[in-house]
Design a protein around this motif. Structure first.
Motif, PDB file in Angstrom:
ATOM      1  N   VAL A 131      -1.177  -1.265   6.235  1.00 17.08           N
ATOM      2  CA  VAL A 131      -2.196  -2.514   6.393  1.00 17.08           C
ATOM      3  C   VAL A 131      -2.211  -3.107   7.656  1.00 17.08           C
ATOM      4  CG1 VAL A 131      -0.299  -4.207   5.199  1.00 17.08           C
ATOM      5  CG2 VAL A 131      -2.627  -5.070   4.854  1.00 17.08           C
ATOM      6  N   ALA A 132      -3.551  -3.747   8.111  1.00 15.15           N
ATOM      7  CA  ALA A 132      -3.423  -4.152   9.323  1.00 15.15           C
ATOM      8  C   ALA A 132      -4.605  -5.267   9.757  1.00 15.15           C
ATOM      9  CB  ALA A 132      -4.622  -3.007  10.557  1.00 15.15           C
ATOM     10  N   VAL A 177      11.299  -4.547  11.390  1.00 14.95           N
ATOM     11  CA  VAL A 177      11.916  -3.788  10.390  1.00 14.95           C
ATOM     12  C   VAL A 177      12.142  -4.435   8.995  1.00 14.95           C
ATOM     13  CG1 VAL A 177      12.726  -1.706   9.165  1.00 14.95           C
ATOM     14  CG2 VAL A 177      12.462  -1.596  11.565  1.00 14.95           C
ATOM     15  N   VAL A 178      11.602  -4.475   8.243  1.00 14.84           N
ATOM     16  CA  VAL A 178      11.999  -4.817   6.658  1.00 14.84           C
ATOM     17  C   VAL A 178      12.899  -3.338   5.826  1.00 14.84           C
ATOM     18  CG1 VAL A 178      11.806  -5.798   4.993  1.00 14.84           C
ATOM     19  CG2 VAL A 178      10.226  -6.246   6.073  1.00 14.84           C
ATOM     20  N   GLY A 221      -1.516  -8.254  13.292  1.00 12.51           N
ATOM     21  CA  GLY A 221      -0.982  -6.978  13.758  1.00 12.51           C
ATOM     22  C   GLY A 221      -0.748  -6.353  12.268  1.00 12.51           C
ATOM     23  N   ALA A 222      -0.005  -5.274  11.892  1.00  5.99           N
ATOM     24  CA  ALA A 222      -0.514  -4.210  11.035  1.00  5.99           C
ATOM     25  C   ALA A 222       1.543  -4.320  10.658  1.00  5.99           C
ATOM     26  CB  ALA A 222      -0.399  -2.944  11.723  1.00  5.99           C
ATOM     27  N   LEU A 223       1.500  -3.669   9.382  1.00  5.96           N
ATOM     28  CA  LEU A 223       2.611  -4.063   8.798  1.00  5.96           C
ATOM     29  C   LEU A 223       2.632  -1.936   8.985  1.00  5.96           C
ATOM     30  CD1 LEU A 223       4.354  -5.982   6.024  1.00  5.96           C
ATOM     31  CD2 LEU A 223       5.368  -5.153   8.035  1.00  5.96           C
ATOM     32  N   GLU A 224       3.054  -0.897   8.949  1.00  5.52           N
ATOM     33  CA  GLU A 224       3.482   0.589   8.397  1.00  5.52           C
ATOM     34  C   GLU A 224       4.089   0.730   7.897  1.00  5.52           C
ATOM     35  OE1 GLU A 224       4.344   2.371  11.746  1.00  5.52           O
ATOM     36  OE2 GLU A 224       2.317   1.704  12.263  1.00  5.52           O
ATOM     37  N   ILE A 269      10.233   0.614   3.282  1.00  6.00           N
ATOM     38  CA  ILE A 269      10.692   0.345   4.467  1.00  6.00           C
ATOM     39  C   ILE A 269       9.965  -0.276   5.238  1.00  6.00           C
ATOM     40  CG2 ILE A 269      12.014   0.968   6.742  1.00  6.00           C
ATOM     41  CD1 ILE A 269      13.366   2.954   5.377  1.00  6.00           C
ATOM     42  N   ALA A 270       9.464  -0.938   5.419  1.00  7.81           N
ATOM     43  CA  ALA A 270       7.950  -1.973   5.896  1.00  7.81           C
ATOM     44  C   ALA A 270       8.338  -1.452   7.955  1.00  7.81           C
ATOM     45  CB  ALA A 270       8.090  -2.957   5.675  1.00  7.81           C
ATOM     46  N   ARG A 271       7.736  -0.549   8.851  1.00  8.65           N
ATOM     47  CA  ARG A 271       7.929  -1.952  10.474  1.00  8.65           C
ATOM     48  C   ARG A 271       6.515  -1.954  10.635  1.00  8.65           C
ATOM     49  NH1 ARG A 271       8.987   3.089   8.405  1.00  8.65           N
ATOM     50  NH2 ARG A 271      11.162   3.435   8.672  1.00  8.65           N
ATOM     51  N   ALA A 272       7.299  -2.882  11.669  1.00 11.69           N
ATOM     52  CA  ALA A 272       6.035  -3.558  12.151  1.00 11.69           C
ATOM     53  C   ALA A 272       5.954  -3.061  13.840  1.00 11.69           C
ATOM     54  CB  ALA A 272       5.861  -5.112  12.319  1.00 11.69           C
ATOM     55  N   PRO A 273       5.373  -1.951  14.301  1.00  2.44           N
ATOM     56  CA  PRO A 273       4.771  -1.963  15.893  1.00  2.44           C
ATOM     57  C   PRO A 273       4.724  -2.468  17.029  1.00  2.44           C
ATOM     58  CG  PRO A 273       4.768   0.341  14.219  1.00  2.44           C
ATOM     59  CD  PRO A 273       4.334  -1.179  13.639  1.00  2.44           C
ATOM     60  N   ASN A 274       3.846  -3.510  16.335  1.00  2.00           N
ATOM     61  CA  ASN A 274       3.151  -4.301  17.523  1.00  2.00           C
ATOM     62  C   ASN A 274       3.616  -5.688  17.505  1.00  2.00           C
ATOM     63  OD1 ASN A 274       2.620  -2.075  19.417  1.00  2.00           O
ATOM     64  ND2 ASN A 274       1.154  -1.011  17.461  1.00  2.00           N
TER      65      ASN A 274
END
Length: 126
Positions: free
Chosen positions: A81-82, A55-56, A72-75, A96-101
Motif C-alpha cells: 500500500v503506497a 517492521v511491525v 511512503g509505503a507498507l508491504e 508482518i508489515a515492513r516499511a523499507p523506505n
C-alpha cells in the motif's frame, strides 16, 4: 437567518491539533505514533511514522483495521500500500508489515491488535 446549533457538552465535536502533538515512541524500533482517538471499547485512530526499514512484527487484526497511506509505503506478503492508497484488513488477518523506505499513515482500529511476541497494543500504555 439560521440560528446556530448548540450541542450538549457530551455531544460536542472534539478537535485534535495533531500537528502540535509530540510523537510518542513505541515498543518497536523505528516506529512512532500519535494517538488521535481511543475509547473504552477498544476503538482507536492512530497516526504512525515508520523510519526506513521499520517492521511491525507478526500480529493479528482482531477486528476490522483501516489504513490510509500518506507518505511512503507498507508491504507484506499480500501486497504493497503506497502513498495515496487505502487498505483494510478483516478481523483474523495476520501479517508482518515492513516499511523499507519509511512510511506515514493513519490507521483506524475497531479493537486492539494482538502481537504474537506478547507486546501490548499501542493504546494500552497511554
Amino acid at each position: 437567518m439560521n440560528s446556530p446549533i448548540t450541542n450538549a457538552p457530551q455531544l460536542r465535536s472534539n478537535f485534535v491539533d495533531a500537528r502540535s502533538m509530540p510523537w510518542q515512541s513505541t515498543d518497536f524500533e523505528g516506529i512512532e505514533m500519535k494517538i488521535l482517538y481511543k475509547d473504552n471499547e477498544g476503538r482507536s485512530t492512530i497516526l504512525f511514522k515508520l523510519a526506513p526499514g521499520a517492521v511491525v512484527p507478526l500480529h493479528e487484526h482482531t477486528d476490522l483495521e483501516q489504513t490510509f497511506m500518506l507518505e511512503g509505503a507498507l508491504e507484506d506478503d499480500e501486497g504493497v500500500v503506497a502513498a495515496g492508497n487505502f487498505v483494510w484488513r478483516p478481523g483474523g488477518n495476520m501479517h508482518i508489515a515492513r516499511a523499507p523506505n519509511g512510511a506515514l499513515f493513519l490507521s483506524v482500529f475497531n479493537r486492539p491488535n494482538r502481537f504474537f511476541d506478547g507486546t501490548k497494543f499501542f493504546t494500552a500504555k497511554s
